[in-house]
Design an enzyme around this catalytic site. Structure first.
Site, short mmCIF file in Angstrom:
data_model
loop_
_atom_site.label_atom_id
_atom_site.label_comp_id
_atom_site.label_asym_id
_atom_site.label_seq_id
_atom_site.Cartn_x
_atom_site.Cartn_y
_atom_site.Cartn_z
N CYS A 15 -5.31 9.45 2.29
CA CYS A 15 -3.94 9.56 2.80
C CYS A 15 -3.79 10.73 3.76
O CYS A 15 -4.53 11.73 3.69
CB CYS A 15 -2.96 9.75 1.64
SG CYS A 15 -2.70 8.25 0.69
N GLU B 232 -9.17 5.30 6.87
CA GLU B 232 -9.65 4.25 5.96
C GLU B 232 -11.13 3.96 6.21
O GLU B 232 -11.71 4.42 7.20
CB GLU B 232 -8.79 2.99 6.21
CG GLU B 232 -7.31 3.25 5.95
CD GLU B 232 -6.41 2.06 6.27
OE1 GLU B 232 -6.89 1.09 6.91
OE2 GLU B 232 -5.23 2.11 5.88
N ASN C 104 -4.06 9.37 8.00
CA ASN C 104 -4.85 8.56 7.07
C ASN C 104 -6.12 8.06 7.76
O ASN C 104 -6.13 7.76 8.95
CB ASN C 104 -4.04 7.43 6.44
CG ASN C 104 -3.37 6.50 7.43
OD1 ASN C 104 -3.04 6.89 8.53
ND2 ASN C 104 -3.17 5.27 7.02
N CYS D 126 -1.02 11.59 -4.16
CA CYS D 126 -0.65 12.68 -3.23
C CYS D 126 0.43 13.56 -3.84
O CYS D 126 0.46 14.77 -3.61
CB CYS D 126 -0.19 12.12 -1.89
SG CYS D 126 -1.59 11.57 -0.89
N GLU E 119 -1.44 12.94 3.80
CA GLU E 119 -1.07 14.17 3.10
C GLU E 119 -2.33 14.87 2.58
O GLU E 119 -2.45 16.10 2.63
CB GLU E 119 -0.15 13.86 1.91
CG GLU E 119 1.18 13.24 2.30
CD GLU E 119 1.15 11.73 2.30
OE1 GLU E 119 0.13 11.14 2.70
OE2 GLU E 119 2.16 11.12 1.93
N CYS F 11 2.20 8.68 -1.97
CA CYS F 11 1.70 7.90 -3.12
C CYS F 11 1.61 8.83 -4.33
O CYS F 11 1.70 10.06 -4.23
CB CYS F 11 0.35 7.28 -2.80
SG CYS F 11 -1.03 8.45 -2.86
N1 THU Z 1 -0.80 6.25 3.12
C1 THU Z 1 -0.72 7.58 3.49
O1 THU Z 1 -1.53 8.06 4.29
N2 THU Z 1 0.28 8.32 2.95
C2 THU Z 1 1.26 7.83 2.13
O2 THU Z 1 2.12 8.60 1.72
C3 THU Z 1 1.26 6.42 1.74
C4 THU Z 1 0.09 5.63 2.16
C5 THU Z 1 -1.85 5.44 3.74
C6 THU Z 1 -3.00 5.06 2.85
C7 THU Z 1 -3.52 3.80 3.55
O3 THU Z 1 -4.39 4.19 4.60
C8 THU Z 1 -2.27 3.19 4.16
O4 THU Z 1 -1.30 4.22 4.20
C9 THU Z 1 -1.71 2.00 3.41
O5 THU Z 1 -1.56 2.27 2.07
#
Ligand code: THU
Length: 130
Positions: free
Chosen positions: A50, A41, A39, A86, A52, A83
């Site tokens: 994310c 941000e 991930n 994804c 994925e 999520c």
């Molecule tokens: N996140 C992912 O990378 N994958 C997931 O399956 C769930 C959430 C990340 C997004 C964000 O950077 C952090 O986790 C918190 O939501």
């Protein structure tokens, strides 16, 4: 290296200063190649991209399109579930039988198919394109 090992390793490159929640994902395509993502941000959109989605982007950039299996790992109390967005992205490139392995750093694991994660998924069939 297993898919989960690859996800654990790429998680170390996650950029998650806003959530503090680092996630790693690794997918294997039908050809056997492995693509990874973490991930990432940013200040304007702190939820970022994310892990994925990162792995899917790497797969597409390499010209591949079919996901056979995906592993995702984070340091949570329970295996991290992809999520909703994804799940839809995974459905685009996998099948209902594609296995998603969810894991924690401590070793808990959960396996579900895409059908279980996103029953009744919207897909190209609804557009009359398949
Ligand atoms: N996140 C992912 O990378 N994958 C997931 O399956 C769930 C959430 C990340 C997004 C964000 O950077 C952090 O986790 C918190 O939501």
């Amino acid at each position: 290296m297993t898919l989960l090992d690859a996800a654990r390793k790429v998680r170390e490159n996650a950029y998650a200063p806003y959530s503090g929640f680092a996630v790693g994902a690794a997918l294997r395509t039908e050809s056997g190649a492995i693509f990874t993502g973490c991930n990432v941000e940013n200040a304007a959109f702190p939820e970022g991209t994310c892990a994925e989605a990162g792995a899917i982007a790497a797969m597409c950039a390499a010209g591949e399109r079919r996901i056979a299996e995906l592993a995702v790992i984070a340091d949570g109390p329970k295996p991290v579930p992809p999520c909703g967005g994804c799940r839809q992205k995974l459905a685009e490139f996998g099948t209902g039988d594609t296995v998603v392995i969810m894991a924690t750093l401590e070793g808990a694991q959960l396996r579900k198919t895409l059908n279980e994660l996103l029953p009744g998924a919207f897909g190209a069939a609804q557009l009359g394109q398949v």
